[in-house]
Design an enzyme around this catalytic site. Structure first.
Site, PDB file in Angstrom:
ATOM      1  N   GLN A  96     -19.061   1.328-113.949  1.00 45.71           N
ATOM      2  CA  GLN A  96     -18.970   2.139-115.164  1.00 45.71           C
ATOM      3  C   GLN A  96     -17.545   2.366-115.648  1.00 45.71           C
ATOM      4  OE1 GLN A  96     -22.098   5.124-115.964  1.00 45.71           O
ATOM      5  NE2 GLN A  96     -20.473   6.597-115.600  1.00 45.71           N
ATOM      6  N   GLU A  98     -15.701   6.454-123.811  1.00 46.83           N
ATOM      7  CA  GLU A  98     -14.557   7.204-123.304  1.00 46.83           C
ATOM      8  C   GLU A  98     -13.223   6.600-123.722  1.00 46.83           C
ATOM      9  OE1 GLU A  98     -15.097   7.904-119.138  1.00 46.83           O
ATOM     10  OE2 GLU A  98     -16.959   9.007-119.454  1.00 46.83           O
ATOM     11  N   LYS A 146     -17.584  18.698-112.814  1.00 41.41           N
ATOM     12  CA  LYS A 146     -17.979  18.711-114.223  1.00 41.41           C
ATOM     13  C   LYS A 146     -18.643  20.058-114.508  1.00 41.41           C
ATOM     14  CE  LYS A 146     -18.779  13.709-114.640  1.00 41.41           C
ATOM     15  NZ  LYS A 146     -19.813  12.646-114.670  1.00 41.41           N
TER      16      LYS A 146
END
Length: 429
Positions: free
Chosen positions: A168, A210, A340
């Protein structure tokens, strides 16, 4: 010293806004009697862990394809606000525990983690504003002076990009810089050079969620080779000055006990060997989610194999949850945790999880989500907790750069007291 009358909550207002993917998210304002106001916006992930706190969506297909957050907005304005009015904004734990109790579920599925987090962060910002101090100082006190090493996602794959790359995120990590400002410059220069390297090879330079490039590549190794080439072409030494990091996001390609990458399934032990080979061949300092979120036994094996040489970060594995982190500590699965805020859904619980990790030798990496906003809370959180590391995307897209620019301002505010984590050996290892 604050007067509780001045720092009492007078009003709370929430609204539906858009995130960086054009999808709805929630924003909250907390107003205090003193006139101080805190504003916070909540991000959203694409690659989400099964055990994350519940993000409440409307599921009304006539609005935003069902992704609206009017229910969460209603829960703030009509359920949470009446119970929080007159509470002291400085008492963060009381505010958060009150909201968690009102929700009453184990994963915030009744009121929504997005609703609760928006108020939690806005209250903290209001508290800081009422005292006239920056958020990092409000949360971290006088010891909040450590600027984090950025793990910069410059090649996107997996769930973050429409390409054929398995992993990713492929990140550059300016470990050898002497200040955050210098680290940011190094990263920006390598990113610009990577664009040239890709262009020269006839590869696409469009970007993913991103801000990293998202070319179609033959293998994960090719992505790493491109990063090494860009680092060298930009005039830096791979490993010594600019290292590499991976977010494998292995849960995304785990099928029936096998890891499916490079076009075929692989046994877990074979995949662990493969990751070990990558660590041998490239200057990798950190691997995130190297295995499936429930593959605890093989997480132990991976940690035994490479954990002494590289940081092994649990994201989907731990989901910023103290209970899951405690299991990882006991089973010696991984050695670091990704943090997060919206995975757990309140500032208090986030700080508790970071503290648990720190007390047990687990490093914390403060992180954004793929669906972001202009909110810069995570920059302050990284400094406040002395985490030493931050993930907030690439060197383009303003919702990513906003966090970097906030860290530049913090470094300037701190002046001679500012310490860059990479310069004192507190970055990823």
């Amino acid at each position: 010293m604050s007067n509780i009358v001045d720092t009492a909550i007078e009003a709370i207002v929430a609204r539906e806004i858009l995130d960086s993917r054009g999808r709805p998210t929630i924003e909250a304002e907390v107003h205090l009697l003193s006139g101080a106001v805190g504003l916070a916006q909540v991000p959203s992930g694409a690659s989400t862990g099964t055990f994350e706190a519940h993000e409440l969506r409307d599921k009304d297909k006539s609005r935003y394809g069902g992704k609206g957050v009017l229910k969460a907005v209603h829960n703030v304005n009509e359920v949470l606000a009446p119970k929080l009015i007159d509470l002291d904004a400085i008492n963060q734990e009381l505010i958060d525990r009150t909201m968690i109790a009102l929700d009453g579920s184990g994963n915030k599925s009744n009121l929504g983690a997005n609703a609760i987090l928006a108020v939690s962060l806005a209250a903290a910002r209001a508290g800081a504003a009422s005292l006239g101090i920056p958020l990092y100082r409000y949360l971290g006190g006088p010891l909040a002076n450590l600027l984090p090493v950025p793990l910069m996602n410059v090649i996107n794959g997996g769930a973050h990009a429409a390409n054929n790359v398995d992993f990713q995120e492929f990140m550059i990590v300016p470990v050898g810089a002497t200040s955050f400002r210098e680290a940011l410059r190094w990263g920006a220069e390598v990113f610009a050079t990577l664009s040239e390297v890709l262009h020269d090879k006839g590869l696409l330079t469009g970007v993913g969620d991103e801000g990293g490039f998202a070319p179609n590549l033959e293998s994960n190794q090719v992505a790493l080779e491109l990063l090494v080439a860009a680092i060298e072409k930009a005039g830096y030494k791979p490993g010594e000055q600019v290292a590499l990091a991976l977010d494998v996001a292995a849960s995304e390609f785990y099928k029936e006990g096998q890891y499916v990458y490079d076009g075929r399934p692989h046994a877990p032990t074979e995949f662990i060997d493969y990751l070990g080979q990558l660590v041998d061949q490239y200057p990798i300092v950190s691997i995130e989610d190297g295995l499936h979120e429930e593959d605890w036994q093989n997480w132990q094996l991976l940690t035994q194999k490479v954990g002494s040489r590289v940081q092994l970060v649990g994201d989907d594995l731990f989901v910023t949850n103290a209970t899951r982190l405690q299991k990882g500590i006991q089973e010696k699965a991984g050695n670091a945790i990704l943090i997060k805020l919206n995975q757990i859904g309140s500032l208090t619980e986030t700080l508790e999880t970071i503290d648990l990790g720190t007390r047990n030798g687990f490093r914390s990496v403060i992180s954004h989500r793929s669906g972001e906003t202009e909110d810069t809370t995570i920059a302050d959180l990284a400094v406040a907790t002395r985490a030493g590391q931050i993930k907030t995307g690439s060197l383009c897209r303003s919702e990513r750069v906003a966090k970097y620019n906030r860290l530049l301002r913090i470094e300037d505010e701190l002046g001679d007291r500012a310490v860059y984590a990479g310069a004192v050996g507190l970055g990823p290892k």
